[in-house]
Design a protein around this motif. Sequence first.
Motif, PDB file in Angstrom:
ATOM      1  N   VAL A 121     -43.042  13.810  34.571  1.00  0.00           N
ATOM      2  CA  VAL A 121     -43.859  14.611  35.490  1.00  0.00           C
ATOM      3  C   VAL A 121     -43.004  15.136  36.634  1.00  0.00           C
ATOM      4  CG1 VAL A 121     -45.795  14.561  37.093  1.00  0.00           C
ATOM      5  CG2 VAL A 121     -45.975  13.384  34.900  1.00  0.00           C
ATOM      6  N   GLN A 122     -42.139  14.295  37.167  1.00  0.00           N
ATOM      7  CA  GLN A 122     -41.284  14.720  38.274  1.00  0.00           C
ATOM      8  C   GLN A 122     -40.428  15.915  37.867  1.00  0.00           C
ATOM      9  OE1 GLN A 122     -39.069  11.531  40.053  1.00  0.00           O
ATOM     10  NE2 GLN A 122     -37.939  12.861  41.441  1.00  0.00           N
ATOM     11  N   HIS A 123     -39.851  15.844  36.681  1.00  0.00           N
ATOM     12  CA  HIS A 123     -39.025  16.957  36.189  1.00  0.00           C
ATOM     13  C   HIS A 123     -39.851  18.237  36.095  1.00  0.00           C
ATOM     14  CE1 HIS A 123     -36.016  19.114  33.831  1.00  0.00           C
ATOM     15  NE2 HIS A 123     -36.976  19.422  32.977  1.00  0.00           N
ATOM     16  N   GLN A 124     -41.062  18.129  35.564  1.00  0.00           N
ATOM     17  CA  GLN A 124     -41.907  19.302  35.405  1.00  0.00           C
ATOM     18  C   GLN A 124     -42.270  19.911  36.751  1.00  0.00           C
ATOM     19  OE1 GLN A 124     -42.588  20.363  32.242  1.00  0.00           O
ATOM     20  NE2 GLN A 124     -43.314  22.230  33.225  1.00  0.00           N
ATOM     21  N   LEU A 125     -42.626  19.089  37.693  1.00  0.00           N
ATOM     22  CA  LEU A 125     -42.999  19.586  39.015  1.00  0.00           C
ATOM     23  C   LEU A 125     -41.814  20.220  39.730  1.00  0.00           C
ATOM     24  CD1 LEU A 125     -45.299  16.664  40.224  1.00  0.00           C
ATOM     25  CD2 LEU A 125     -46.017  18.938  39.476  1.00  0.00           C
ATOM     26  N   GLU A 126     -40.637  19.696  39.499  1.00  0.00           N
ATOM     27  CA  GLU A 126     -39.436  20.263  40.128  1.00  0.00           C
ATOM     28  C   GLU A 126     -39.076  21.620  39.541  1.00  0.00           C
ATOM     29  OE1 GLU A 126     -37.104  16.115  41.323  1.00  0.00           O
ATOM     30  OE2 GLU A 126     -36.660  17.128  39.420  1.00  0.00           O
ATOM     31  N   GLN A 127     -39.457  21.844  38.271  1.00  0.00           N
ATOM     32  CA  GLN A 127     -39.087  23.083  37.592  1.00  0.00           C
ATOM     33  C   GLN A 127     -40.019  24.244  37.919  1.00  0.00           C
ATOM     34  OE1 GLN A 127     -36.229  23.405  35.630  1.00  0.00           O
ATOM     35  NE2 GLN A 127     -35.906  21.373  36.530  1.00  0.00           N
ATOM     36  N   GLU A 128     -41.255  23.944  38.272  1.00  0.00           N
ATOM     37  CA  GLU A 128     -42.245  24.996  38.436  1.00  0.00           C
ATOM     38  C   GLU A 128     -42.973  24.874  39.770  1.00  0.00           C
ATOM     39  OE1 GLU A 128     -44.555  26.108  34.929  1.00  0.00           O
ATOM     40  OE2 GLU A 128     -43.631  24.414  33.909  1.00  0.00           O
ATOM     41  N   GLU A 129     -43.467  26.014  40.231  1.00  0.00           N
ATOM     42  CA  GLU A 129     -44.233  26.058  41.475  1.00  0.00           C
ATOM     43  C   GLU A 129     -45.704  26.328  41.159  1.00  0.00           C
ATOM     44  OE1 GLU A 129     -43.008  25.367  44.412  1.00  0.00           O
ATOM     45  OE2 GLU A 129     -40.927  25.204  43.745  1.00  0.00           O
ATOM     46  N   SER A 130     -46.477  26.480  42.203  1.00  0.00           N
ATOM     47  CA  SER A 130     -47.870  26.921  42.108  1.00  0.00           C
ATOM     48  C   SER A 130     -48.779  25.962  41.356  1.00  0.00           C
ATOM     49  CB  SER A 130     -47.944  28.309  41.441  1.00  0.00           C
ATOM     50  OG  SER A 130     -47.193  29.250  42.149  1.00  0.00           O
ATOM     51  N   PHE A 131     -48.547  24.666  41.474  1.00  0.00           N
ATOM     52  CA  PHE A 131     -49.472  23.712  40.875  1.00  0.00           C
ATOM     53  C   PHE A 131     -50.681  23.548  41.798  1.00  0.00           C
ATOM     54  CE2 PHE A 131     -45.951  22.534  38.150  1.00  0.00           C
ATOM     55  CZ  PHE A 131     -46.608  22.286  36.955  1.00  0.00           C
ATOM     56  N   VAL A 132     -51.856  23.580  41.189  1.00  0.00           N
ATOM     57  CA  VAL A 132     -53.089  23.416  41.938  1.00  0.00           C
ATOM     58  C   VAL A 132     -53.631  22.010  41.756  1.00  0.00           C
ATOM     59  CG1 VAL A 132     -55.466  24.222  42.255  1.00  0.00           C
ATOM     60  CG2 VAL A 132     -53.635  25.857  41.740  1.00  0.00           C
ATOM     61  N   ALA A 133     -53.637  21.545  40.496  1.00  0.00           N
ATOM     62  CA  ALA A 133     -54.270  20.266  40.220  1.00  0.00           C
ATOM     63  C   ALA A 133     -53.699  19.658  38.957  1.00  0.00           C
ATOM     64  CB  ALA A 133     -55.785  20.459  40.061  1.00  0.00           C
ATOM     65  N   LEU A 134     -54.037  18.395  38.743  1.00  0.00           N
ATOM     66  CA  LEU A 134     -53.771  17.765  37.463  1.00  0.00           C
ATOM     67  C   LEU A 134     -55.096  17.314  36.880  1.00  0.00           C
ATOM     68  CD1 LEU A 134     -53.830  14.315  37.573  1.00  0.00           C
ATOM     69  CD2 LEU A 134     -51.927  14.787  39.112  1.00  0.00           C
ATOM     70  N   MET A 135     -55.145  17.316  35.546  1.00  0.00           N
ATOM     71  CA  MET A 135     -56.345  16.895  34.842  1.00  0.00           C
ATOM     72  C   MET A 135     -55.952  15.807  33.854  1.00  0.00           C
ATOM     73  SD  MET A 135     -58.919  19.082  32.399  1.00  0.00           S
ATOM     74  CE  MET A 135     -59.508  20.069  33.780  1.00  0.00           C
ATOM     75  N   GLY A 136     -56.502  14.604  34.033  1.00  0.00           N
ATOM     76  CA  GLY A 136     -56.161  13.487  33.176  1.00  0.00           C
ATOM     77  C   GLY A 136     -57.378  12.984  32.409  1.00  0.00           C
ATOM     78  N   PHE A 137     -57.197  12.758  31.113  1.00  0.00           N
ATOM     79  CA  PHE A 137     -58.278  12.265  30.261  1.00  0.00           C
ATOM     80  C   PHE A 137     -57.951  10.854  29.775  1.00  0.00           C
ATOM     81  CE2 PHE A 137     -59.877  11.728  25.858  1.00  0.00           C
ATOM     82  CZ  PHE A 137     -61.240  11.728  26.126  1.00  0.00           C
ATOM     83  N   SER A 138     -58.883   9.926  29.929  1.00  0.00           N
ATOM     84  CA  SER A 138     -58.755   8.554  29.424  1.00  0.00           C
ATOM     85  C   SER A 138     -57.498   7.893  30.006  1.00  0.00           C
ATOM     86  CB  SER A 138     -58.740   8.567  27.892  1.00  0.00           C
ATOM     87  OG  SER A 138     -59.001   7.295  27.354  1.00  0.00           O
ATOM     88  N   GLN A 139     -56.532   7.452  29.173  1.00  0.00           N
ATOM     89  CA  GLN A 139     -55.327   6.870  29.767  1.00  0.00           C
ATOM     90  C   GLN A 139     -54.609   7.884  30.655  1.00  0.00           C
ATOM     91  OE1 GLN A 139     -51.463   6.345  28.005  1.00  0.00           O
ATOM     92  NE2 GLN A 139     -51.446   4.152  28.442  1.00  0.00           N
ATOM     93  N   GLY A 140     -54.718   9.156  30.294  1.00  0.00           N
ATOM     94  CA  GLY A 140     -54.158  10.196  31.152  1.00  0.00           C
ATOM     95  C   GLY A 140     -54.814  10.218  32.520  1.00  0.00           C
ATOM     96  N   GLY A 141     -56.099   9.812  32.582  1.00  0.00           N
ATOM     97  CA  GLY A 141     -56.786   9.703  33.860  1.00  0.00           C
ATOM     98  C   GLY A 141     -56.286   8.530  34.685  1.00  0.00           C
ATOM     99  N   VAL A 142     -55.951   7.440  34.006  1.00  0.00           N
ATOM    100  CA  VAL A 142     -55.356   6.286  34.693  1.00  0.00           C
ATOM    101  C   VAL A 142     -54.009   6.695  35.290  1.00  0.00           C
ATOM    102  CG1 VAL A 142     -54.536   3.916  34.435  1.00  0.00           C
ATOM    103  CG2 VAL A 142     -56.513   4.699  33.100  1.00  0.00           C
ATOM    104  N   PHE A 143     -53.213   7.396  34.503  1.00  0.00           N
ATOM    105  CA  PHE A 143     -51.919   7.884  34.978  1.00  0.00           C
ATOM    106  C   PHE A 143     -52.122   8.881  36.119  1.00  0.00           C
ATOM    107  CE2 PHE A 143     -47.944  10.522  33.859  1.00  0.00           C
ATOM    108  CZ  PHE A 143     -47.149   9.773  34.705  1.00  0.00           C
ATOM    109  N   ALA A 144     -53.159   9.720  36.010  1.00  0.00           N
ATOM    110  CA  ALA A 144     -53.450  10.676  37.075  1.00  0.00           C
ATOM    111  C   ALA A 144     -53.828   9.969  38.373  1.00  0.00           C
ATOM    112  CB  ALA A 144     -54.572  11.614  36.637  1.00  0.00           C
ATOM    113  N   HIS A 145     -54.461   8.803  38.272  1.00  0.00           N
ATOM    114  CA  HIS A 145     -54.756   7.999  39.465  1.00  0.00           C
ATOM    115  C   HIS A 145     -53.448   7.636  40.178  1.00  0.00           C
ATOM    116  CE1 HIS A 145     -56.313   3.887  41.132  1.00  0.00           C
ATOM    117  NE2 HIS A 145     -56.242   4.796  42.092  1.00  0.00           N
ATOM    118  N   ILE A 146     -52.456   7.225  39.410  1.00  0.00           N
ATOM    119  CA  ILE A 146     -51.149   6.883  39.987  1.00  0.00           C
ATOM    120  C   ILE A 146     -50.488   8.108  40.600  1.00  0.00           C
ATOM    121  CG2 ILE A 146     -48.823   6.069  39.418  1.00  0.00           C
ATOM    122  CD1 ILE A 146     -50.140   4.300  37.254  1.00  0.00           C
TER     123      ILE A 146
END
Length: 257
Positions: A121-146
């Motif tokens: 995730v850190q690599h992705q965020l460093e490569q691109e701008e203009s992020f508004v939000a993240l959307m996490g589903f199930s375990q992805g939602g747990v990771f999104a909490h972190i």
Amino acid sequence: MTAHSEYHTLVSPATTTTRKGKVLMVHGWAQNAFVFRQKTKGLTNKLNKAGYDCVFLEGPHLLPLASTVQIDGVDVQVENGKRENARAWFLLSETDPADASESQSGRPLTYFGLNDALDRVQHQLEQEESFVALMGFSQGGVFAHILSRLADAGHPPFKKIRATILASAFAAQHVDESPSRPFSHIIAKMPDRETILLPSLHIIGKNDTSVRPALSEDLSVLFDNRQFLYHEKGHILPQTSAACQTMVGFLDQVLDS
């Protein structure tokens, strides 16, 4: 749809609609970027038409098709399903990568391999701008909490995330007794008592038998600026016109704030 790397894709239409920003899409346990993209086509189309591009990341950990477990002292091979390239953001057992039996126990857990997911995730965020939000589903939602905790703490580059959408999610129970990264102390013991100020939308299936609605509601209490979207179905990300409009409206509200 343009592939940028082996583990993420960007879904952006050829349209004259003003582009508002990107949404980081974080799949669930035993899914992958391709599967999550296929399962959210309706939502993705609505987000794209509203000006939001969807970036689908893929978990770093490959889940095995079979596990060896002991039954009455005898090693037995157990199938974990037939989906190839089943992925996870972190593991809950060092001996059996497919064992998720403790995930919703409420007990403190070690999330093995979490640093690999954070690096991704850190690599992705460093490569691109203009992020508004993240959307996490199930375990992805747990990771999104972190990730929301890191964004709320203002730690770069996670602070690019301005809001979070958590679907069929539950609270992270991660405990790291030997933090080794500059921001590890922020997430060393989760959940913590301090609420997250990041705007959040909690999507909860009233008939979800995989993640009980009460667990998703418990997670919502950890966010100070929270909204809800309830639906009548189970462990899915709803994509009705009304549900999609609620998500688009939430993102627009974040941009206007």
